[in-house]
Design a protein around this motif. Sequence first.
Motif, mmCIF file in Angstrom:
data_model
loop_
_atom_site.group_PDB
_atom_site.id
_atom_site.type_symbol
_atom_site.label_atom_id
_atom_site.label_comp_id
_atom_site.label_asym_id
_atom_site.label_seq_id
_atom_site.Cartn_x
_atom_site.Cartn_y
_atom_site.Cartn_z
ATOM 1 N N ARG A 22 46.430 39.305 2.662
ATOM 2 C CA ARG A 22 45.957 40.386 1.785
ATOM 3 C C ARG A 22 45.222 39.860 0.553
ATOM 4 N NH1 ARG A 22 51.603 40.577 0.974
ATOM 5 N NH2 ARG A 22 52.099 40.000 -1.159
ATOM 6 N N GLY A 23 44.974 38.535 0.522
ATOM 7 C CA GLY A 23 44.215 37.958 -0.589
ATOM 8 C C GLY A 23 44.950 38.017 -1.909
ATOM 9 N N GLY A 50 46.289 20.017 -4.439
ATOM 10 C CA GLY A 50 46.169 21.022 -5.489
ATOM 11 C C GLY A 50 45.766 22.387 -4.952
ATOM 12 N N LEU A 51 45.679 23.345 -5.880
ATOM 13 C CA LEU A 51 45.482 24.745 -5.489
ATOM 14 C C LEU A 51 44.036 25.219 -5.588
ATOM 15 C CD1 LEU A 51 48.725 26.183 -7.084
ATOM 16 C CD2 LEU A 51 48.069 26.366 -4.666
ATOM 17 N N GLU A 52 43.180 24.498 -6.311
ATOM 18 C CA GLU A 52 41.821 24.990 -6.527
ATOM 19 C C GLU A 52 41.066 25.239 -5.217
ATOM 20 O OE1 GLU A 52 41.987 26.193 -9.870
ATOM 21 O OE2 GLU A 52 39.911 26.177 -9.160
ATOM 22 N N PHE A 53 41.232 24.331 -4.282
ATOM 23 C CA PHE A 53 40.559 24.459 -2.981
ATOM 24 C C PHE A 53 40.925 25.797 -2.330
ATOM 25 C CE2 PHE A 53 40.219 23.837 1.603
ATOM 26 C CZ PHE A 53 38.982 23.219 1.724
ATOM 27 N N HIS A 54 42.169 26.187 -2.417
ATOM 28 C CA HIS A 54 42.647 27.419 -1.780
ATOM 29 C C HIS A 54 42.203 28.657 -2.568
ATOM 30 C CE1 HIS A 54 44.777 24.679 0.736
ATOM 31 N NE2 HIS A 54 45.309 24.128 -0.337
ATOM 32 N N LYS A 55 42.172 28.520 -3.893
ATOM 33 C CA LYS A 55 41.785 29.652 -4.743
ATOM 34 C C LYS A 55 40.367 30.127 -4.406
ATOM 35 C CE LYS A 55 42.136 31.244 -9.512
ATOM 36 N NZ LYS A 55 40.831 31.882 -9.621
ATOM 37 N N PHE A 56 39.506 29.199 -4.043
ATOM 38 C CA PHE A 56 38.131 29.550 -3.675
ATOM 39 C C PHE A 56 38.109 30.717 -2.674
ATOM 40 C CE2 PHE A 56 34.655 29.175 -0.613
ATOM 41 C CZ PHE A 56 33.550 29.144 -1.439
ATOM 42 N N TYR A 57 38.966 30.639 -1.660
ATOM 43 C CA TYR A 57 38.962 31.677 -0.609
ATOM 44 C C TYR A 57 39.563 32.984 -1.114
ATOM 45 C CZ TYR A 57 37.622 27.731 2.190
ATOM 46 O OH TYR A 57 36.936 26.641 2.657
ATOM 47 N N PHE A 58 40.589 32.906 -1.950
ATOM 48 C CA PHE A 58 41.173 34.129 -2.517
ATOM 49 C C PHE A 58 40.147 34.832 -3.411
ATOM 50 C CE2 PHE A 58 44.967 31.950 -1.147
ATOM 51 C CZ PHE A 58 45.869 32.956 -0.852
ATOM 52 N N ASP A 59 39.370 34.039 -4.157
ATOM 53 C CA ASP A 59 38.379 34.627 -5.064
ATOM 54 C C ASP A 59 37.281 35.388 -4.311
ATOM 55 O OD1 ASP A 59 39.722 33.732 -7.273
ATOM 56 O OD2 ASP A 59 38.399 32.011 -7.646
ATOM 57 N N GLY A 61 37.859 37.534 -2.131
ATOM 58 C CA GLY A 61 38.390 38.877 -1.884
ATOM 59 C C GLY A 61 39.020 38.962 -0.504
ATOM 60 N N ALA A 62 39.899 39.952 -0.348
ATOM 61 C CA ALA A 62 40.624 40.126 0.915
ATOM 62 C C ALA A 62 39.674 40.591 2.008
ATOM 63 C CB ALA A 62 41.742 41.141 0.724
ATOM 64 N N ALA A 63 39.960 40.187 3.234
ATOM 65 C CA ALA A 63 39.173 40.639 4.383
ATOM 66 C C ALA A 63 39.381 42.132 4.576
ATOM 67 C CB ALA A 63 39.588 39.866 5.620
#
Length: 130
Positions: A22-23, A50-59, A61-63
């Motif tokens: 759900r992003g 670290g978390l920055e790599f993953h945050k990119f996809y959350f930013d 927006g949710a599918a």
Amino acid sequence: MSDPIINEILDLNQQLLDSIARGDWVTYEELCDPSITCFEPEAKGHLVRGLEFHKFYFDLGAAEGPRTTTMASPKVRVMGDAAVVAYVRLVQYLDAQGNPQTSHFEETRIWRTEDGRWRHVHFHRSPCSG
Ligand code: GLY
């Protein structure tokens, strides 16, 4: 007989997967250790820390549309302050034409407890080989 620690790990892992679906960055970040490491297809064979790599996809927006995530045949092993959970991750979603699809990945996720709180510290996600 069900083991409460195993149930807790399965519940936390499902919360993590649902937060991805759900992003929901707030929940994802809360469940992860800031020093998390991973191998996943998006990292192209590199170990990411670290978390920055993953945050990119959350930013991004949710599918769109509904998404159901299932851990198929999960196996949890608890070793001291660490727990390993391995399973096939199934994600049901609708494609651009509105047809139901299922993606599948082999996943291993490591959790570690400190001060009574479990946090996600490493994962490895691969396309299903079978
Ligand atoms: N790509 C983020 C995760 O699978 O935890």
